[in-house]
Design a protein around this motif. Structure first.
Motif, PDB file in Angstrom:
ATOM      1  N   GLU A  89       3.470  13.522   0.975  1.00 44.79           N
ATOM      2  CA  GLU A  89       2.730  13.911  -0.240  1.00 44.79           C
ATOM      3  C   GLU A  89       2.361  15.379  -0.091  1.00 44.79           C
ATOM      4  O   GLU A  89       1.296  15.731   0.407  1.00 44.79           O
ATOM      5  CB  GLU A  89       1.467  13.050  -0.438  1.00 44.79           C
ATOM      6  CG  GLU A  89       1.770  11.574  -0.638  1.00 44.79           C
ATOM      7  CD  GLU A  89       0.500  10.764  -0.917  1.00 44.79           C
ATOM      8  OE1 GLU A  89      -0.493  11.344  -1.431  1.00 44.79           O
ATOM      9  OE2 GLU A  89       0.506   9.558  -0.612  1.00 44.79           O
TER      10      GLU A  89
ATOM     11  N   SER B  49      -4.350  14.535   2.849  1.00 39.22           N
ATOM     12  CA  SER B  49      -4.604  13.261   3.533  1.00 39.22           C
ATOM     13  C   SER B  49      -3.506  12.256   3.296  1.00 39.22           C
ATOM     14  O   SER B  49      -3.512  11.158   3.853  1.00 39.22           O
ATOM     15  CB  SER B  49      -5.950  12.685   3.056  1.00 39.22           C
ATOM     16  OG  SER B  49      -5.952  12.553   1.641  1.00 39.22           O
ATOM     17  N   ASN B  50      -2.574  12.606   2.433  1.00 39.42           N
ATOM     18  CA  ASN B  50      -1.407  11.780   2.163  1.00 39.42           C
ATOM     19  C   ASN B  50      -1.770  10.350   1.761  1.00 39.42           C
ATOM     20  O   ASN B  50      -1.155   9.380   2.189  1.00 39.42           O
ATOM     21  CB  ASN B  50      -0.477  11.754   3.400  1.00 39.42           C
ATOM     22  CG  ASN B  50       0.037  13.138   3.734  1.00 39.42           C
ATOM     23  OD1 ASN B  50       0.592  13.830   2.878  1.00 39.42           O
ATOM     24  ND2 ASN B  50      -0.161  13.552   4.984  1.00 39.42           N
ATOM     25  N   ASP B  51      -2.807  10.253   0.958  1.00 40.73           N
ATOM     26  CA  ASP B  51      -3.245   8.916   0.500  1.00 40.73           C
ATOM     27  C   ASP B  51      -3.642   8.951  -0.972  1.00 40.73           C
ATOM     28  O   ASP B  51      -4.707   8.472  -1.355  1.00 40.73           O
ATOM     29  CB  ASP B  51      -4.396   8.407   1.364  1.00 40.73           C
ATOM     30  CG  ASP B  51      -5.593   9.347   1.346  1.00 40.73           C
ATOM     31  OD1 ASP B  51      -5.482  10.465   0.757  1.00 40.73           O
ATOM     32  OD2 ASP B  51      -6.655   9.001   1.919  1.00 40.73           O
ATOM     33  N   THR B  52      -2.801   9.541  -1.793  1.00 45.53           N
ATOM     34  CA  THR B  52      -3.074   9.584  -3.238  1.00 45.53           C
ATOM     35  C   THR B  52      -3.186   8.161  -3.780  1.00 45.53           C
ATOM     36  O   THR B  52      -2.331   7.308  -3.501  1.00 45.53           O
ATOM     37  CB  THR B  52      -1.949  10.324  -3.959  1.00 45.53           C
ATOM     38  OG1 THR B  52      -1.877  11.664  -3.450  1.00 45.53           O
ATOM     39  CG2 THR B  52      -2.191  10.363  -5.463  1.00 45.53           C
ATOM     40  N   ASP B  53      -4.306   7.919  -4.539  1.00 46.22           N
ATOM     41  CA  ASP B  53      -4.521   6.558  -5.057  1.00 46.22           C
ATOM     42  C   ASP B  53      -3.680   6.346  -6.308  1.00 46.22           C
ATOM     43  O   ASP B  53      -2.942   7.230  -6.748  1.00 46.22           O
ATOM     44  CB  ASP B  53      -6.008   6.315  -5.321  1.00 46.22           C
ATOM     45  CG  ASP B  53      -6.579   7.212  -6.413  1.00 46.22           C
ATOM     46  OD1 ASP B  53      -5.802   7.854  -7.163  1.00 46.22           O
ATOM     47  OD2 ASP B  53      -7.835   7.281  -6.550  1.00 46.22           O
TER      48      ASP B  53
ATOM     49  N   CYS C 242      -5.768  12.550  -4.905  1.00 44.81           N
ATOM     50  CA  CYS C 242      -5.656  12.665  -3.457  1.00 44.81           C
ATOM     51  C   CYS C 242      -6.934  12.168  -2.806  1.00 44.81           C
ATOM     52  O   CYS C 242      -8.036  12.630  -3.142  1.00 44.81           O
ATOM     53  CB  CYS C 242      -5.391  14.114  -3.068  1.00 44.81           C
ATOM     54  SG  CYS C 242      -5.292  14.405  -1.285  1.00 44.81           S
ATOM     55  N   ALA C 243      -6.750  11.273  -1.853  1.00 46.82           N
ATOM     56  CA  ALA C 243      -7.900  10.668  -1.166  1.00 46.82           C
ATOM     57  C   ALA C 243      -8.880  10.059  -2.158  1.00 46.82           C
ATOM     58  O   ALA C 243     -10.070   9.963  -1.898  1.00 46.82           O
ATOM     59  CB  ALA C 243      -8.590  11.692  -0.275  1.00 46.82           C
TER      60      ALA C 243
END
Length: 399
Positions: A81, A86-90, A95-96
């Protein structure tokens, strides 16, 4: 954005020493989110022979940009990403992010949501958003459920628990909220009301007529002439006052102003007025101005008269008199009377004596009966002389 702008004309500062003997080719990948991982779709390749500015295999390098900033480039293409460190897009693309958010109704718009009223989870980052209903009403929603009083702003309730209140709804009569004090029957805040045994707040007791603080039965005086004044020398009536008409023992009572009216039954069929004063100087004259003739509001003795029936004063000063003081001479109080001889002021009949020798002296032996002067005139006409003395010592001899 996936497109990258950077200037390829930058000064690459070389350290001291010689160039490597073999040409090295490097591919650098953009690390826009500075997470140490490169974007496989954004890169550039350089070699140490043809591109003197090419980095010498550094793990990362900052490339100046046209806008004055810089972008980091790295030697790996491992960023799943590229725009999220943080590579955790919801699922909402944040992002995060925390994903879909539950928004709660904020009726009082204090920034705190009602935990008991919410919308289905939605993707929104707004601190507050409004839903406008067809009626035109807009309702605020916030992403928290922290409102323990959903319909009143924090600190908005008064001491009575009323939102926007002024503490009056639970204030006692002393003005203090929740004091519990009330006005008693006497209007005293926190008071004890009517004293025990009394009938009012002043401590009065009920009289025998059932009137609180009353004087008891009242004494009324008859008002014969209905002038509002009672006649003290007349019969009195003692009874309790009334406010409504009453019927007692055949008598109807009612109040006419401050006057008690009593209608007595047959055979009297009399209406009497009774009042509470004994101030009437004239019981049968409403105007209280009976004149000297005994007439109420009369005009008194007629002008020129000496009494009420119009009599005048006689010559003797007697009102309505018959001049009885006049003498026979017509003079008031002269005392002159007509004597037995019919003479006004006369002395009446006298005793006369015969004057035989005509010497002016009467013979005491020859008296005559009481005679009036006119009788003497008769005797003298018949040659008989009479005198009123008896002084003749020799009746037959003049000398």
């Amino acid at each position: 954005m996936r497109s990258t702008l950077f200037s390829m004309s930058f000064l690459f500062v070389m350290g001291l020493g010689t160039l490597a003997q073999a040409t090295q080719t490097y591919t650098y990948y953009m690390d826009a989110d500075a997470d140490g991982l490169g974007d496989p779709e954004e890169s550039f390749t350089c070699n140490t022979t043809e591109d003197p500015w090419c980095p010498q295999g550094d793990e990362s390098v900052d490339i100046a940009q046209a806008d004055g900033g810089s972008v980091s480039y790295v030697l790996n293409a491992d960023d799943p990403e590229p725009e999220c460190a943080s590579n955790d897009t919801d699922i909402c693309g944040v992002c995060a992010g925390q994903g879909p958010v539950v928004y709660y109704r904020d009726s009082d718009e204090d920034g705190l949501g009602n935990p008991n009223s919410s919308l289905p989870p939605i993707c929104s980052l707004s601190e507050v958003f409004y839903i406008t209903y067809p009626s035109g009403f807009s309702q605020a929603y916030v992403p928290n459920a922290d409102d323990d009083d959903p319909y009143c702003i924090p600190g908005g309730r008064d001491e009575c628990g009323i939102c926007g209140g002024d503490n009056s709804s639970c204030a006692g009569c002393d003005g203090v909220p929740n004091s519990g004090l009330e006005l008693d029957a006497c209007g005293v805040c926190g008071g004890e009301g009517v004293p025990e045994g009394a009938c009012d707040c002043a401590g009065n007791i009920e009289d025998s007529c059932g009137v609180c603080g009353g004087p008891g039965p009242l004494t009324y005086y008859s008002d014969y002439d209905q002038d509002g004044l009672g006649y003290g020398a007349s019969t009195t009536l003692t009874r309790c006052p009334i406010s409504e008409p009453s019927y007692e023992y055949g008598v109807v009572y009612y109040m006419l102003g401050e006057t008690l009216v009593a209608i007595y039954p047959s055979p009297m069929s009399t209406t009497l007025h009774w009042v509470l004063n004994a101030d009437d100087p004239e019981a049968t004259c409403a105007s209280n101005d009976t004149d000297v003739c005994g007439v109420c509001a009369g005009e008194g003795i007629p002008e020129g008269a000496c009494d009420c029936v119009g009599s005048v004063e006689d010559m003797c000063g007697v009102c309505g008199g018959n001049n009885s003081c006049l003498g026979c001479d017509g003079v008031p109080n002269s005392g002159a009377l007509v004597d037995a001889c019919g003479t006004c002021g006369g002395s009446g009949p006298l005793t006369f004596y015969a004057d035989l020798d005509l010497d002016g002296l009467g013979d005491p032996a020859h008296p005559a009966s009481q005679l009036c002067p006119e009788d003497l005139d008769y005797l003298e006409e018949h040659s008989i002389s009479w005198v009123s003395n008896s002084d003749d010592v020799d009746p037959l001899c003049a000398t």
